[in-house]
Scaffold this active site. Structure first.
Site, short mmCIF file in Angstrom:
data_model
loop_
_atom_site.label_atom_id
_atom_site.label_comp_id
_atom_site.label_asym_id
_atom_site.label_seq_id
_atom_site.Cartn_x
_atom_site.Cartn_y
_atom_site.Cartn_z
N ASN A 1 14.24 4.55 38.89
CA ASN A 1 14.64 5.03 37.57
C ASN A 1 13.71 4.51 36.48
OD1 ASN A 1 15.90 5.86 35.25
ND2 ASN A 1 17.94 5.30 35.92
N ASP A 2 13.82 3.22 36.19
CA ASP A 2 13.05 2.67 35.06
C ASP A 2 11.54 2.82 35.25
OD1 ASP A 2 15.40 1.97 33.84
OD2 ASP A 2 15.48 0.03 34.86
#
Lengths: 102, 482
Positions: free
Chosen positions: B408-409
């Site tokens: 995600n990040d």
């Protein structure tokens, strides 16, 4: 001032070891690919388990009747061994999977 | 004779540590390097047990020593063999903590010796306690205190890091915690400094106060730092323990402890800095915890924006089968779901159909640098299929499908576009340059940094919800039936 100089004089070999080891430590892993960051950290973790030697020396010097010191020393030996053995085995397990495939 | 033999043992030990570390930093020799260091360690340990003497006296208490070695080996081997690949980072943290505790306990015992020496009453000399301690003793006391404080901080911190990584401990911070920590650390050091020159039978209890304060400091130091930053913290604590071990080297004038400890201290610090660099943040930034504490509030306040679209399994299967080039971006979700094997299966299946498949590895994907590499290697994914970030970023432009598995990040474009984002400036995998992006996640929840990812709302992105392993299994079945 003089005492400090004396101190330096009498520990000069240790001071050399520290300074050279710092640079060596930085130099030796300077070019590690990020692939190996985790195993390297784990391997370094096992190496600082060398503290076990201190634990063994402490343990070996305790008077046989001094149970408090014996138990603390025993704990230190167990924990130090855990660090060394566990550290090397975990690192080996990680690296085992890096077999080259042809 | 025997003593000089021991010196040779220590020389061999130190040498193997250096060679071991060197070999550990090359993929081909890494495994041997680990073995080399282990052999050196064994020589140093048994050399110490049988050859060490002090003032002509050999070590005693062999039954206790061997009992401890035996017990530690059994537990260590079992724990290390049983641990799952995903739990490796926790394990490293745990073992690191053991080393720290060992260093602290050595200091406790050594301090016991010294305070016993001073327990002999010297009543007729008034004010003796201010003058009685010679400078040489002060040096010993300093190393004892340093070993105690660093070891205890490393132990407590590693335990918290361990708890955080396996999800037992949540982030915790109270207002003014940073200042409280600093004050606590300063107080601990000042008390230790005071004790070095003013040790007196009446104030030896302060030693244990220092020990307790160091433990508390270790806990409070790690607690507010976000789980995503744990790799950096573990690496830092790793180098702490190295320094604690080196303190033992000072104490016993022991070269192998000194070289081993300092080597790890230096190498660990460099590794920590390399990890921070990969995230484009400074070490202080990580430690003060802008990620974990304050920043998450700012991120979630925005709330979700726009709409996302879902993709069906068959669409995803078709999409990938008819692509020329697919790049898989693995993240922590893959590790949690233990989906590495089925991921490899998908890769082979697509390759058979003539699709060019590779993996893009972000330096801090997962919970530890190299986490994904280890995981994929376990599933026999070939080495040269793994691309590092710069390499992958060149490839994305010509890629048809990017499949993101639980990352995600590390693919959040806010790191490039939104200066207000807490991860602004972190280098990311620029997946949005590919033609299509398929994201497998369990839900729309934000990732570890606690911020929304606008990538999920872009028109070329579609979501494939579900546990990575289950979703990939279905995807593989779907592709087979095509």
């Amino acid at each position: 001032m003089e005492t400090i100089l004396n101190w330096i004089q009498s520990h000069i070999d240790i001071i050399y070891i520290v300074i050279l080891s710092v640079f060596l430590g930085i130099e030796v892993i300077g070019r590690v690919p990020s692939v190996l960051h985790t195993p390297l950290m784990s391997g370094a973790n096992a190496i600082h388990g060398v503290v076990i030697i201190g634990a063994i020396i402490v343990m070996g010097k305790v008077e046989p009747g001094n149970y408090v010191a014996l138990i603390i020393g025993f704990l230190a030996v167990v924990l130090g061994t855990l660090n060394v053995v566990g550290g090397f085995v975990v690192t080996d397990r990680m690296l085992e999977m890096f077999k080259k495939k042809k | 004779m025997e003593l000089s033999l021991l010196t040779v043992c220590y020389l061999i030990g130190s040498l193997t540590f250096i060679i071991g570390l060197k070999m550990l930093s090359h993929p081909d020799s890494a495994r041997k390097g680990n073995l080399v260091a282990a052999v050196g360690m064994t020589i140093a340990i048994f050399g110490t047990i049988f050859l060490y003497e002090e003032e002509g006296k050999k070590l005693g208490n062999y039954s206790w020593i061997f009992g401890g070695l035996f017990l530690g080996t059994i537990i260590g081997v079992l724990a290390a063999k049983k641990v799952k690949m995903t739990a490796m980072p926790e394990m490293v943290s745990l073992f690191n903590g053991m080393g720290g505790a060992c260093a602290a306990l050595i200091s406790v015992n050594e301090f016991g010796h010294i305070s016993d020496m001073f327990a002999v009453p010297v009543i007729d000399t008034p004010g003796w306690h201010t003058t009685v301690i010679p400078l040489s003793m002060a040096g010993t006391l300093i190393t004892i205190f340093l070993g105690l404080i660093i070891g205890a901080v490393s132990f407590a911190g590693s335990m918290i890091a361990w708890g955080k990584l396996n999800g037992k401990i949540k982030d915790f911070a109270f207002p003014g915690q940073q200042i409280f920590n600093l004050v606590l650390l300063a107080a601990t050091l000042i008390t230790a400094g005071y004790l070095v020159f003013n040790l007196h039978p009446n104030n030896t209890f302060l030693f244990y106060v220092i020990a307790a304060a160091a433990l508390i400091y270790g806990i409070l130091f790690v607690l507010p730092i976000g789980g995503a930053d744990m790799p950096v913290v573990i690496s830092l604590l790793n180098s702490f323990t190295g320094v604690a071990a080196a303190c033992g080297g000072f104490l016993y004038d022991n070269q192998v402890m000194l070289t081993g400890g300092i080597l790890v201290g230096a190498a660990g610090t460099l590794l920590t800095i390399l990890m921070c660099k990969a995230m484009n943040r400074s070490l202080t930034n990580v430690l003060i915890g802008s990620f974990g504490g304050s920043a998450s509030g700012a991120g979630t306040a925005k709330g979700p924006q726009g709409n996302y679209k879902e993709i069906s399994l068959s669409d995803a299967a078709v999409c990938m089968c008819y692509a020329n080039k697919v790049i898989i971006v693995p993240g922590y979700g893959l590790a949690v779901a233990q989906a590495q094997h089925v991921c490899h299966e998908l890769e082979k299946l697509l390759e058979e159909k003539g699709v060019n498949v590779s993996y893009a590895i972000h330096p801090v994907a997962g919970r530890m640098p190299g986490h994904m590499n280890v995981l994929l290697a376990e599933a026999d994914v070939s080495y040269d299929k793994l691309q590092e970030m710069e390499q992958a970023n060149d490839e994305f432009k010509t890629t048809d499908v990017v499949l993101i598995l639980g990352a995600n990040d590390v693919v959040n474009p806010a790191a490039k576009t939104d200066p207000a984002s807490p991860i602004y400036g972190m280098p990311i995998l620029e997946v949005e340059q590919a033609k299509t992006v398929i994201v497998n996640k369990r839900s729309m929840k934000p990732g570890y940094a606690g911020i929304e990812n606008e990538l999920f709302f872009q028109p070329k992105t579609s979501m494939l919800f579900g546990d990575a392993k289950a979703a990939l299994q279905k995807l593989v079945a779907e592709i087979k039936s095509l």
